[in-house]
Scaffold this motif. Sequence first.
Motif, PDB file in Angstrom:
ATOM      1  N   THR A 121       0.799  -1.230   0.000  1.00  0.00           N
ATOM      2  CA  THR A 121       0.000   0.000   0.000  1.00  0.00           C
ATOM      3  C   THR A 121       0.829   1.275   0.000  1.00  0.00           C
ATOM      4  OG1 THR A 121      -0.091  -0.040   2.407  1.00  0.00           O
ATOM      5  CG2 THR A 121      -1.924  -1.066   1.212  1.00  0.00           C
TER       6      THR A 121
ATOM      7  N   LEU B 188      -3.771  -5.201  -5.832  1.00  0.00           N
ATOM      8  CA  LEU B 188      -3.967  -5.243  -4.384  1.00  0.00           C
ATOM      9  C   LEU B 188      -5.309  -5.883  -4.025  1.00  0.00           C
ATOM     10  CD1 LEU B 188      -1.454  -3.550  -4.283  1.00  0.00           C
ATOM     11  CD2 LEU B 188      -2.614  -1.936  -2.778  1.00  0.00           C
ATOM     12  N   ALA B 189      -6.326  -5.580  -4.813  1.00  0.00           N
ATOM     13  CA  ALA B 189      -7.653  -6.107  -4.512  1.00  0.00           C
ATOM     14  C   ALA B 189      -7.685  -7.618  -4.657  1.00  0.00           C
ATOM     15  CB  ALA B 189      -8.698  -5.470  -5.433  1.00  0.00           C
ATOM     16  N   ARG B 190      -6.763  -8.166  -5.441  1.00  0.00           N
ATOM     17  CA  ARG B 190      -6.737  -9.609  -5.647  1.00  0.00           C
ATOM     18  C   ARG B 190      -5.911 -10.331  -4.585  1.00  0.00           C
ATOM     19  NH1 ARG B 190      -4.493 -11.073 -10.993  1.00  0.00           N
ATOM     20  NH2 ARG B 190      -5.028 -13.174 -10.357  1.00  0.00           N
ATOM     21  N   MET B 191      -5.195  -9.594  -3.753  1.00  0.00           N
ATOM     22  CA  MET B 191      -4.390 -10.252  -2.718  1.00  0.00           C
ATOM     23  C   MET B 191      -5.322 -10.844  -1.651  1.00  0.00           C
ATOM     24  SD  MET B 191      -1.112  -7.720  -2.252  1.00  0.00           S
ATOM     25  CE  MET B 191      -0.005  -7.420  -3.655  1.00  0.00           C
TER      26      MET B 191
ATOM     27  N   SER C  91      -6.892  -8.542   0.949  1.00  0.00           N
ATOM     28  CA  SER C  91      -7.074  -7.225   0.325  1.00  0.00           C
ATOM     29  C   SER C  91      -7.924  -6.301   1.178  1.00  0.00           C
ATOM     30  CB  SER C  91      -7.697  -7.372  -1.059  1.00  0.00           C
ATOM     31  OG  SER C  91      -9.065  -7.677  -0.954  1.00  0.00           O
ATOM     32  N   ARG C  92      -8.965  -6.857   1.779  1.00  0.00           N
ATOM     33  CA  ARG C  92      -9.848  -6.005   2.563  1.00  0.00           C
ATOM     34  C   ARG C  92      -9.052  -5.317   3.680  1.00  0.00           C
ATOM     35  NH1 ARG C  92     -15.412  -5.801   2.008  1.00  0.00           N
ATOM     36  NH2 ARG C  92     -15.235  -7.274   0.309  1.00  0.00           N
TER      37      ARG C  92
ATOM     38  N   ILE D 135      -5.714  -4.966   3.709  1.00  0.00           N
ATOM     39  CA  ILE D 135      -4.645  -4.149   3.134  1.00  0.00           C
ATOM     40  C   ILE D 135      -5.082  -2.693   2.964  1.00  0.00           C
ATOM     41  CG2 ILE D 135      -3.611  -3.662   0.870  1.00  0.00           C
ATOM     42  CD1 ILE D 135      -2.574  -6.423   0.760  1.00  0.00           C
TER      43      ILE D 135
END
Lengths: 291, 291
Positions: free
Chosen positions: A187, B202-205, B208-209, B211
Amino acid sequence: MLANRVCIIGVGLIGGSLARALRGARAVGEIVGCNRDPATLQRARELGVIDRAETDCARAVRSADVVVVATPVGSMEEVFAQIAPHLDAATIVTDVGSSKGSVIAAARNAFGAVPPTFVPGHPIAGTERSGAEASFAELFQNRKVILTPLPETRSSAVAKVRALWEAAGAQVIEMSAEHHDQVLAATSHLPHVLAYTLVHCLARMDDSREIFNYAAGGFRDFTRIASSDPRMWHDICLANRDELLGVIRKFGIELETLAKALRDGNGEYLLKVFEQAKEARDRFAEKGGRS
Amino acid sequence: MLANRVCIIGVGLIGGSLARALRGARAVGEIVGCNRDPATLQRARELGVIDRAETDCARAVRSADVVVVATPVGSMEEVFAQIAPHLDAATIVTDVGSSKGSVIAAARNAFGAVPPTFVPGHPIAGTERSGAEASFAELFQNRKVILTPLPETRSSAVAKVRALWEAAGAQVIEMSAEHHDQVLAATSHLPHVLAYTLVHCLARMDDSREIFNYAAGGFRDFTRIASSDPRMWHDICLANRDELLGVIRKFGIELETLAKALRDGNGEYLLKVFEQAKEARDRFAEKGGRS
């Protein structure tokens, strides 16, 4: 009063803002500032950021209840080694470094073992500006501060550091150093690398001077973090190298996949990526209450 | 009065803001708005963005002195084809598309040849928001508008379009469509692709929520453009595919070089890149008068 005397080593944006916030909250007695550069220290004193200025770390930490190390992460081991012989057994030490694994390793090297009074910490706050002049008391208001105590860290030390950050307006969270370093690589460290790389890439193009003429507001926001302190980010990247390399690799794969879709004229794939990204970004922005 | 009747096809952020600006400047008589979506058109009428609403392009362009096509670039060929039979010989047509080579090709296809009354244009302005609701009269104040006339373009047509944009507060520049597409690929299309790709990545990590919980102000600014309209950017990327692929490739090489330096612990290289980038970005920010 949370502490009679707090010593802040490194009175830049973060250290200076913490000093201002603690003073504003009347949370501590005396704030002693220490800085390698005497001019910066003098300026912090003149601005009223700190009560007392000391160029010598050993003198600065004397009788401090809490020492906050707010120097670039690359210099923390040296700072720890300098102050180690002069700390009281009860003095709590914390830091504000953007990578936690490396700071814990630095503490281990400098102190022989990580002291139970050392609380690794990281305020998730900042601007692209730096120095005591850029500091302001509200920097940590409603921002998160992550503490990454070790099993051997004394819980009373964690509680004290937590209370100081809460007095500065922050919300304090605890997690492992490993998890912190993964999350921040994604991030914060990766976005900085991308912004620096983009601007560098454009600046090297033949017509770079002209190119920047046609950049608009979106570019301005996108590249704001490329105005951050290069030395500080050099330190952070090296300090969190493994995690950062991991997310750079992931990003590179995603970018290559997108480029392939573009080459193939696969508009569906582009649209799917853009839609999912917009959805995630809008959700994030809503939570923060600003766009 | 620069024109008795201006027809704006597509009353979103750009078309709506131009309408508001022209009205504010009392530069034109009637502003006729046309939009595929009747609800959007109705809303633009209610907001007072336009004087008259027409859902049918053919009716909308009737007796217009100037027609501004402000739809997504992917739909411009269709729009040109729809209006072609209904234009007076003297009617000037311009557009606001973010890629110019593709729009000129679309005009060539739709009209048979690029009419001497067609002035390709692109205002370098916008926000991450879209729709008539997001439009505002000041959007083009002190912003650049690039016109990319062809050798066959009538100079009186260029002068008229220039005058309209200047009335809206913009600074008008002329260059070739090829050069425009190169510059915009670097300063606008690539940053959008990077922002979308980062957020998607990042959303796919797995976490993600969580992060996004620890993302700070820098991330917010960096990813703002990932909240832009996905369909519009899908169109732009495909429309300027070749130039965009070129800059994605250059960027990828720079990122890989930086990752290699990081892997090798080559701090000097990192510092050099970050310093040069900061210098270029600060210079750019100064010129714009804001950071």
